[in-house]
Design an enzyme around this catalytic site. Structure first.
Site, PDB file in Angstrom:
ATOM      1  N   GLU A   1      -4.082  -3.041   0.456  1.00 20.62           N
ATOM      2  CA  GLU A   1      -4.829  -2.211   1.064  1.00 20.62           C
ATOM      3  C   GLU A   1      -6.406  -2.208   0.289  1.00 20.62           C
ATOM      4  O   GLU A   1      -7.452  -2.507   1.043  1.00 20.62           O
ATOM      5  CB  GLU A   1      -4.501  -0.787   0.520  1.00 20.62           C
ATOM      6  CG  GLU A   1      -5.527   0.431   0.953  1.00 20.62           C
ATOM      7  CD  GLU A   1      -5.203   1.616   0.549  1.00 20.62           C
ATOM      8  OE1 GLU A   1      -4.103   1.960   0.512  1.00 20.62           O
ATOM      9  OE2 GLU A   1      -6.163   2.455   0.177  1.00 20.62           O
TER      10      GLU A   1
ATOM     11  N   SER B   1       2.926   0.629  -3.312  1.00 23.64           N
ATOM     12  CA  SER B   1       2.252   1.202  -4.449  1.00 23.64           C
ATOM     13  C   SER B   1       2.448   2.672  -4.949  1.00 23.64           C
ATOM     14  O   SER B   1       2.776   2.937  -5.836  1.00 23.64           O
ATOM     15  CB  SER B   1       0.800   1.106  -3.976  1.00 23.64           C
ATOM     16  OG  SER B   1      -0.040   1.954  -4.906  1.00 23.64           O
TER      17      SER B   1
ATOM     18  N   HIS C   1      -3.393  -5.628  -4.244  1.00 24.46           N
ATOM     19  CA  HIS C   1      -2.810  -4.803  -3.011  1.00 24.46           C
ATOM     20  C   HIS C   1      -3.361  -5.056  -1.888  1.00 24.46           C
ATOM     21  O   HIS C   1      -4.729  -5.132  -1.620  1.00 24.46           O
ATOM     22  CB  HIS C   1      -2.797  -3.329  -3.546  1.00 24.46           C
ATOM     23  CG  HIS C   1      -1.835  -2.542  -2.642  1.00 24.46           C
ATOM     24  ND1 HIS C   1      -2.368  -1.943  -1.529  1.00 24.46           N
ATOM     25  CD2 HIS C   1      -0.618  -2.147  -2.869  1.00 24.46           C
ATOM     26  CE1 HIS C   1      -1.153  -1.333  -0.727  1.00 24.46           C
ATOM     27  NE2 HIS C   1      -0.381  -1.391  -1.633  1.00 24.46           N
TER      28      HIS C   1
END
Ligand code: SF4
Length: 320
Positions: free
Chosen positions: A132, A230, A130
């Site tokens: 992030e 997400s 992901h």
């Protein structure tokens, strides 16, 4: 023929959070102030509708800085945050950049740096790949942070020194899954340093709480959002685990798989933090074409958190 009746319950809060709102505003204000093009590194937020809207206004989306031709045009970093190497690279290329990283993601970066400076090994609870997580891992040298995705990972993890250990988390995780992982880490390493305050952000927590209240009372649940988002995917899981197995992600009204909604009389609708309300309206409208709908809202009121814009984009203060 009469349309079948359908009670729609809108979860509140849902949709845009303060970090997404700020990131979109940064691109829009940069376009107003500096003109097109404004380059944006990665999808500013995980929603195609938002990205397309900004593209039409003159934003140019790239994945890496070397895709940007030499120019004075600003480059905006997305809400998910970037590894430290990215602003360093932008400085080396003498680029003008604006950082739209959500302040709640920046807070996690600051925590990770603090732990590192105090000599702790860091566990990051999050999902591999992901954007992030890539940004948070990239705050520190390779090896400083270990990613833990599951309870099994937490059981298997071997720290260098259990007395010098800390954890931080991705901001958009499932609150319940994360507390199970945290419990394991705390049982195995009682002196592990915890975040001062939850890393899972207020928007993720509030949207999951609202879904938990509505899910047991509806035949089906729609989460308006993107598969890359997400927090949207977590909302589907939360609904499924809390009494509504027929929960599904819907990006746009024209992608609804109507076979999933045959025979329902009640429907819950929520939206991930990067999904605009206009997409929720579109979905409701699509149901109104097939059902005789009645819409009500359930949950807490409006969220009031607002984040400051970067200094360059704040309105000039009136002359004294
Ligand atoms: S979901 Fe949370 S962390 Fe992500 S942008 Fe929104 S407020 Fe920030």
């Amino acid at each position: 023929m009469d349309k079948p009746k359908l009670e729609i319950t809108l979860c509140a809060p849902r949709g845009f959070c303060a970090g997404v709102d700020r990131a979109i505003q940064i691109v829009e204000l940069a376009l107003e102030k500096y003109g097109a093009p404004v380059y944006v590194r990665h999808a500013i937020v995980h929603n195609k509708y938002v990205v397309e809207g900004l593209r039409r206004k003159g934003a140019v989306f790239v994945e890496e800085l070397d895709e940007i031709p030499p120019s004075d045009a600003p480059v905006v970093f997305s809400a998910h945050g970037v590894p430290k190497a990215v602003p360093a690279d932008a400085k080396a290329r003498i680029m003008f950049f604006l950082d739209a990283t959500c302040p709640l993601v920046s807070k996690v970066h600051i925590e990770a740096n603090r732990h590192f400076n105090e000599g702790r090994e860091i566990v990051l609870i999050g999902h591999a790949g992901h954007v992030e997580v890539i940004g948070t891992m990239g705050q520190l040298p390779a090896g400083a942070i270990t990613l833990v995705e599951t309870a099994a990972d937490a059981e298997a993890f071997t720290p260098r020194d259990p007395q010098k250990l800390a954890f931080v988390t991705q901001t958009t995780l499932s609150v319940d899954d994360t507390s199970a992982i945290v419990e394991i880490l705390r049982r195995r390493f009682p002196s592990i340093s915890l975040p001062h305050k939850e890393d899972i952000c207020y928007a993720t927590t509030n949207r999951q709480e609202a879904v938990k209240k509505v899910a047991p009372n509806v035949d089906a649940m729609i989460v308006v959002g993107a598969p890359e988002s997400s927090n949207s995917v977590r909302l589907v899981e939360v609904a499924q685990r809390n009494g509504c197995p027929r929960a599904t992600l819907v990006e746009r009204a024209d992608t609804i798989d109507w076979s999933k909604f045959e025979g329902i009389t009640t429907l819950g609708i929520t939206a991930g933090a990067s999904a605009p309300e206009t997409l929720v309206d579109e979905v409701i409208e699509a149901f109104a074409q097939r059902f005789d709908i009645n819409v009500s809202a359930h949950g807490a009121g409006r969220e009031t958190i607002v984040f400051n814009l970067p200094r360059e984009l704040r309105p000039a203060s009136p002359a004294a």
